[in-house]
Every structure is written in C-alpha cells, then in structure tokens.
Motif scaffolding. Structure first.
Motif, PDB file in Angstrom:
ATOM      1  N   GLU A   1       0.844  -1.186   0.000  1.00 30.94           N
ATOM      2  CA  GLU A   1       0.000   0.000   0.000  1.00 30.94           C
ATOM      3  C   GLU A   1       0.881   1.238   0.000  1.00 30.94           C
ATOM      4  O   GLU A   1       1.943   1.228   0.619  1.00 30.94           O
TER       5      GLU A   1
ATOM      6  N   ILE B   1       1.306   7.118   3.254  1.00 25.88           N
ATOM      7  CA  ILE B   1       1.150   8.573   3.198  1.00 25.88           C
ATOM      8  C   ILE B   1       1.256   9.119   4.614  1.00 25.88           C
ATOM      9  O   ILE B   1       0.555   8.666   5.520  1.00 25.88           O
TER      10      ILE B   1
ATOM     11  N   GLU C   1       2.888  -1.105 -12.891  1.00 28.29           N
ATOM     12  CA  GLU C   1       1.922  -2.088 -12.375  1.00 28.29           C
ATOM     13  C   GLU C   1       2.224  -3.510 -12.829  1.00 28.29           C
ATOM     14  O   GLU C   1       1.400  -4.397 -12.674  1.00 28.29           O
TER      15      GLU C   1
ATOM     16  N   VAL D   1      -1.050 -10.442  -8.682  1.00 23.65           N
ATOM     17  CA  VAL D   1      -2.448 -10.853  -8.830  1.00 23.65           C
ATOM     18  C   VAL D   1      -2.538 -12.207  -9.525  1.00 23.65           C
ATOM     19  O   VAL D   1      -3.422 -13.010  -9.227  1.00 23.65           O
TER      20      VAL D   1
ATOM     21  N   LYS E   1     -11.912   4.082   2.147  1.00 22.33           N
ATOM     22  CA  LYS E   1     -10.487   4.152   1.829  1.00 22.33           C
ATOM     23  C   LYS E   1     -10.072   5.610   1.723  1.00 22.33           C
ATOM     24  O   LYS E   1     -10.696   6.403   1.018  1.00 22.33           O
TER      25      LYS E   1
ATOM     26  N   PHE F   1      -6.665   8.269   1.141  1.00 19.72           N
ATOM     27  CA  PHE F   1      -5.249   8.514   0.869  1.00 19.72           C
ATOM     28  C   PHE F   1      -4.923   9.858   1.502  1.00 19.72           C
ATOM     29  O   PHE F   1      -5.341  10.886   0.984  1.00 19.72           O
ATOM     30  N   GLY F   2      -4.208   9.834   2.634  1.00 19.13           N
ATOM     31  CA  GLY F   2      -3.959  11.077   3.344  1.00 19.13           C
ATOM     32  C   GLY F   2      -5.287  11.693   3.752  1.00 19.13           C
ATOM     33  O   GLY F   2      -6.118  11.040   4.386  1.00 19.13           O
TER      34      GLY F   2
ATOM     35  N   ARG G   1      -8.921  -2.252  -7.476  1.00 16.66           N
ATOM     36  CA  ARG G   1      -7.727  -2.768  -6.798  1.00 16.66           C
ATOM     37  C   ARG G   1      -8.068  -3.361  -5.435  1.00 16.66           C
ATOM     38  O   ARG G   1      -7.351  -4.223  -4.939  1.00 16.66           O
TER      39      ARG G   1
ATOM     40  N   ILE H   1      -8.883  -7.186  -5.617  1.00 18.22           N
ATOM     41  CA  ILE H   1      -7.798  -8.142  -5.805  1.00 18.22           C
ATOM     42  C   ILE H   1      -6.673  -7.877  -4.833  1.00 18.22           C
ATOM     43  O   ILE H   1      -5.520  -8.241  -5.067  1.00 18.22           O
ATOM     44  N   ARG H   2      -7.022  -7.187  -3.749  1.00 18.80           N
ATOM     45  CA  ARG H   2      -6.106  -7.114  -2.622  1.00 18.80           C
ATOM     46  C   ARG H   2      -4.848  -6.281  -2.901  1.00 18.80           C
ATOM     47  O   ARG H   2      -3.872  -6.358  -2.170  1.00 18.80           O
ATOM     48  N   LEU H   3      -4.868  -5.502  -3.979  1.00 14.26           N
ATOM     49  CA  LEU H   3      -3.731  -4.605  -4.180  1.00 14.26           C
ATOM     50  C   LEU H   3      -3.866  -3.422  -3.240  1.00 14.26           C
ATOM     51  O   LEU H   3      -2.900  -2.716  -2.971  1.00 14.26           O
ATOM     52  N   LEU H   4      -5.087  -3.200  -2.756  1.00 12.34           N
ATOM     53  CA  LEU H   4      -5.317  -2.218  -1.703  1.00 12.34           C
ATOM     54  C   LEU H   4      -6.201  -2.895  -0.662  1.00 12.34           C
ATOM     55  O   LEU H   4      -7.000  -3.775  -0.993  1.00 12.34           O
ATOM     56  N   THR H   5      -6.033  -2.495   0.595  1.00 11.17           N
ATOM     57  CA  THR H   5      -6.944  -2.996   1.617  1.00 11.17           C
ATOM     58  C   THR H   5      -7.696  -1.805   2.193  1.00 11.17           C
ATOM     59  O   THR H   5      -7.157  -0.699   2.279  1.00 11.17           O
TER      60      THR H   5
ATOM     61  N   LEU I   1      -5.410 -16.670   0.032  1.00 10.18           N
ATOM     62  CA  LEU I   1      -5.407 -15.509  -0.854  1.00 10.18           C
ATOM     63  C   LEU I   1      -5.081 -15.946  -2.281  1.00 10.18           C
ATOM     64  O   LEU I   1      -5.718 -15.526  -3.244  1.00 10.18           O
TER      65      LEU I   1
ATOM     66  N   LEU J   1      -7.405 -15.367  -5.490  1.00  6.30           N
ATOM     67  CA  LEU J   1      -6.892 -14.599  -6.640  1.00  6.30           C
ATOM     68  C   LEU J   1      -6.909 -15.442  -7.910  1.00  6.30           C
ATOM     69  O   LEU J   1      -7.055 -14.910  -9.006  1.00  6.30           O
TER      70      LEU J   1
ATOM     71  N   PHE K   1      -5.259  -4.658 -16.603  1.00  5.55           N
ATOM     72  CA  PHE K   1      -4.874  -3.398 -15.972  1.00  5.55           C
ATOM     73  C   PHE K   1      -5.042  -2.230 -16.938  1.00  5.55           C
ATOM     74  O   PHE K   1      -5.007  -2.410 -18.163  1.00  5.55           O
TER      75      PHE K   1
END
Ligand code: ATP
Ligand code: MG
Lengths: 270, 254
Positions: free
Chosen positions: A5, A8, A139, A146, B9, B11-12, B45, B48-52, B73, B77, B84
């Motif tokens: 992740e 930030i 990516e 993935v 979610k 971001f900052g 994302r 597919i667990r690229l972000l939680t 996982l 997946l 993408f």
C-alpha cells in the motif's frame, strides 16, 4: 504479495520528528529487504525447474558474460596501479622484487572482491533496480502478484543466483588479471622478470587469502541483489521514482560493500 | 459474488471510497463509471487485494479477500483475471510469451497445449499474426488486447477490466465490448468493467454504477440508469449525446 500500500504521512512537525521517522523507515526498510532476500533464497530449490531455469540462465549470462569487458579493464588497471604505486615506493628501499607478493595478496584479500563489487553494483545493480522499478511503477509487479506469480521467485531468485555464483567467479578472474597487470608493470617499469614476479607472488599468498576474498565477493553479490530488488520493488511515482531507486541502489551498495568488506577482513585477520 | 461491506479508503486527507456497500452478483457484468480520479481503479484494486480498506471488508463468494493470506489468498486470486489500465505486459517477453506466462508459471500443462490456448485467445482479441512482436513495438490498443488475452487465458470466473476500450479505435472497441458480452452469455463469467464510454457501459452492463465523491450515487440496470435524474448522471449522458437506449442500440448497429 510484494505490492505494498502507498504510505502517506503528514508532514513532520519538526526536525526531530523528521529524523525519527527517517530512522524508523530505514529500520523497516532493512527488515523488509532482508525478508525479501530470505524469501528469494527460499525459492532457490526451484533453480532448475522448467518454470525458472531459462530466467536463471539468462541472468547468469547477463551478469557473468556481459560484465566481462568492463571488469577486465578495471582488473587490469587495478593491478597495474597497485604495482606502480607500491613498486616505485619500494624501489627506494631496494625492495621492489617483493612487488609480486604485495599485488597478489592485496588483490586476493581486498582489491579483487572490492573492485568487482563496485563495478557490478554500478552496472548490474543499477540495471536491476531500474528494471524492477520500472515494472513496479507500470503495475507489472502488481499484475504478477495478482496472477500469484511470486516476484521473489520469478524475478529476484534468478538474479540472486546469478550474482551469488558470478561474483566469486568474476572475482577470481579479476584477481588473475590484476596480478597479471602487476606483472606487466613489474616487467616494463620496474625491471622485474616475469618469472621472479610470479615466483614471489605465489610464495607468500595463502589459500586463506583467496577464500576470504571469495567469501566477501559472495556477500557483496547478496548485498547488491537485495538492495537493487528492494529499491526496485518499493519504487513509487513514475520515472522520478525509478531514478531515485537506481541512485539509492548504487549509493547503498557502495557503502555496504565498504563497511561489510572492512568487518569481514577484521573477522578473519585478527 | 463480490461484496463490499462498508468500505472506506483514504489517501492522506482525501477520502476516495466513503462507506461503500454493494454486491456484484454471479454472472453479472457490473460497470463502474465516473469522472477521472473518482476512485474507479481504486475500487477494482480492492477486489484483488492490491489495496486494503481502512474500514470495512470485501468478500468474494463468502471468503474475505481483504483479510485472507497465504494459500487462501492465492486460491481466491486464482479465480480472477485482470486487465490493468496500463495493460502491464512484461517488456522482455513477446506477445505470445506474455499470454502464455500465467499458464507456464502456474500450471503444468504441456507446452503445445499452452501455446494452443494462447493462440486461441489471441485470435479472440483479433491479434493473430502478432505473436512474435515485442510489447514496445505495438500500439497501446494492441497492448491492451494482449493484456486482455492474458487475463482470460486462465479461464477465470471473474474478470476485472480497467478501461478495456480506452485508446482503441471504435471498431475494435465494439469488438471488445462484444467479447466481454460473449464471455458472460456463453461462459457465465462475472465481469467488472471500468469505463468512460457510456455507450459500451449501457450496452454490455447488466448494472451500471456511477461513482461520485466516494459513493455510488446511482447503481441500476441500463434502462433505469438512463432514466436517472441525478445531475452527475445527466451530465455524463448529455456529454456523450445519449438520450435513450435507442441511441446505444443504434451505435451497436441494432
Ligand atoms: N497510490 C496512491 N496514492 C495516493 N493517492 C492515490 C493513489 N491511488 C489513487 N489515489 C487517489 O485516489 C483517487 C482515485 O484514483 P483512481 O486511480 O481510482 O481514479 P480513477 O477513477 O481510476 O480515474 P481514471 O479514470 O483517470 O483512471 C485519485 O484522486 C488519486 O489521487
Ligand atoms: Mg483508473
């Protein structure tokens, strides 16, 4: 999964907070990098599997064969410089016939692995960091994650194997060329016959000198691949990030090679 | 099939997803539309667990992917194929090897079977004859189609498409839309599609969702979506000159 992740942070309130954060992040990074190294090392049993052997071969070729040119020049001139500098000094005491030992021992113990390490860090290490970094920001690493194709197995393990194998081999090559370079200078500049030079060179050098040097080279290989892959896999922010990963790889590997080299020497020669 | 449960979610300081809950049914083609930067890719994302998520959970068929690890996982997946936004092809492999990659690395199929499957998928996306080209030597649209072939070569149950048709010429775009629709009709694939193209959204989608300021402001089948009075939806429809479903059908020549 290697993909992380984005982190930030709020801007640090003062210089102490910013220094503290820097230290914490550095420790975190070291830990993560070591885990990556262990993760990739755990994949080495797949070395000859149908899924990985082509990549391992390609990396062995890239690291070993493609670097020969620059390694040769560096090795030869390292030996020549050593012989010339020390030889001129020794001549004042009439000791120039001991130049063989000097060049041989310092190449084997120190200069061989050290110069090879620097050349490989600057060429192969930076290339790995740039490639992994580009893949991360495009990516491609996320895509591998993935697809459950472990980047540690698919990308890092072949490079780890290549560097762990090739660094010692290249170091042997550097040593030989360096000693040979010393011989040339001895013969042309200091008036020492080749026979006398080589006789003197191998009389006092021990096997231990060679082994310690090769052990260093092996460690330097691990350092280079770990730093490069870690920096690459954690690159962010597009092309700028890739540049930063590359620069850091060269700087951090240089520093680690110096420091680790010193401590290994101390460990074996005290 | 895929369920978002109170997902938030940030971001900052920026909240991209704000307490979002919805479920994508099996066999559905769920289309997410929204302004650039609305968080469409971020939503994908998460699946597919690229972000939680910072809060909330994401479920895939009763398994919580946002908290799964290790073998679990990997198994979850394995049900996904992902295209993408940037195609994410490996640059040192040619087109064919890129498509073969997941089969070569994750299965023990014989080599000729792998190549046959890759050839079949490349034909589906209209790329027969380009097998030996390198990713750097083909156009962005072609790369995207290679990425699509790679995503479907493992025969996944769920396929995520991040802007499958952006950067493609209109003819190929329609072809890809039809392909996505075919996968649903004939193989029962569940798809999640992110797109800016409302024509394609309304044509292939079984439901269309508008993501705006961290929320799904409208989430409805195409007929209802078109009839929506929500100002953001109206702006979108107007900008692309869609007054009713007949405009969409006309664009697809029906
Ligand atoms: N790694 C990240 N770090 C910080 N912010 C991010 C990150 N990824 C996304 N964001 C923020 O999340 C928001 C949504 O991004 P996202 O990529 O989902 O947009 P999008 O809807 O896919 O847009 P587009 O149509 O242009 O692809 C953006 O405002 C972006 O600034
Ligand atoms: Mg996007």
């Amino acid at each position: 999964m290697i993909t992380r992740e984005p982190q930030i942070f709020d801007p640090p309130p003062n210089v102490f907070a910013s220094a503290g954060r820097g230290i914490i992040l550095a420790c975190q990074g070291t830990g993560q990098a070591l885990l990556m190294l262990l993760g990739a090392a755990a994949q080495t049993p797949h070395l000859f599997s149908r899924k990985n052997r082509d990549d391992v071969m390609r990396q062995l070729y890239l690291v070993g064969i493609k670097s020969l040119g620059v390694v040769s020049v560096v090795a030869l001139f390292t030996g020549m410089i050593l012989a010339l500098q020390v030889g001129l000094e020794l001549r004042r005491y009439g000791q120039e016939n001991n130049i063989g030992t000097l060049v041989c021992v310092s190449m084997l113990r120190e200069m061989g692995p050290f110069m090879t390490g620097l050349v490989i860090a600057a060429s192969v290490g930076s290339a790995i960091a740039a490639q992994m970094g580009t893949m991360t920001v495009a990516e491609e690493i996320a895509a591998l994650d993935v697809m459950s194709i472990s980047p540690l197995r698919y990308l890092m393990m072949p490079r780890l194997v290549a560097l762990a194998v090739m660094m010692p081999l290249l170091t042997v090559y550097t040593n030989l060329l360096g000693i040979f370079g010393g011989a040339i200078v001895g013969a042309t500049q200091l008036g020492i016959s080749l026979e006398a030079y080589f006789d003197n060179a191998f009389r006092y050098a021990e096997n231990k000198d060679l082994y310690v040097g090769l052990f260093k080279a092996f460690l330097f290989g691990l350092i280079i691949v770990t730093v490069a892959c870690y920096q690459g896999f954690t690159a962010t922010e597009g092309a700028v990030g890739v540049g930063r990963a590359t620069r850091r790889t060269v700087i951090v590997s240089f520093l680690l090679i110096l420091v680790v080299g010193y401590f290994v020497t101390r460990m074996f020669y005290q | 099939m895929i369920r978002f449960e109170n997902v938030t979610k940030r971001f900052g300081a920026k909240t991209v997803l704000d307490d979002v809950s919805y479920e994508i049914e099996k066999g559905e083609t769920f289309v997410i539309v929204g302004r650039s930067g609305a968080g469409k890719s971020v939503s994908l994302r998460h699946m597919i667990r690229l972000l939680t998520p910072d809060a909330g959970r994401i479920w895939v068929d009763g398994e919580c992917i946002s908290e799964a690890g290790g073998a679990e996982l990997e198994r979850i997946l394995g049900r996904f194929g992902v295209l993408f936004q940037s195609a994410a092809l490996l640059q040192w492999l040619n087109v064919e090897d890129n498509v073969c990659l997941p089969l070569r690395q994750k299965t023990n199929l014989p080599e000729d079977e792998i190549r046959a499957r890759a050839a079949e998928k490349l034909a589906l996306v209209g790329l027969e004859g380009a097998e030996q080209k390198m990713p750097a030597d083909i156009s962005g649209g072609m790369r995207k189609r290679v990425g699509l072939a790679r995503a479907i070569v493992t025969r996944p149950e769920i396929i995520l498409y991040d802007e499958p048709t952006s950067g493609l010429d209109p003819v190929i775009s329609r072809q890809i839309d039809l392909l996505i629709d075919d996968l649903r009709r004939h193989l029962g694939v569940t798809s999640v599609v992110v797109t800016h193209d409302l024509y394609s959204a309304l044509h292939i989608g079984t439901r269309v969702a508008m993501l705006h300021e961290g929320k799904f402001v409208v989430c409805a089948p195409p007929e209802e979506f078109i009839a929506s009075r929500h100002p953001v939806v109206r702006d979108f429809l107007q900008a692309q000159g869609i007054a009713g479903l007949q405009d969409v059908r006309k664009a697809f020549g029906k």
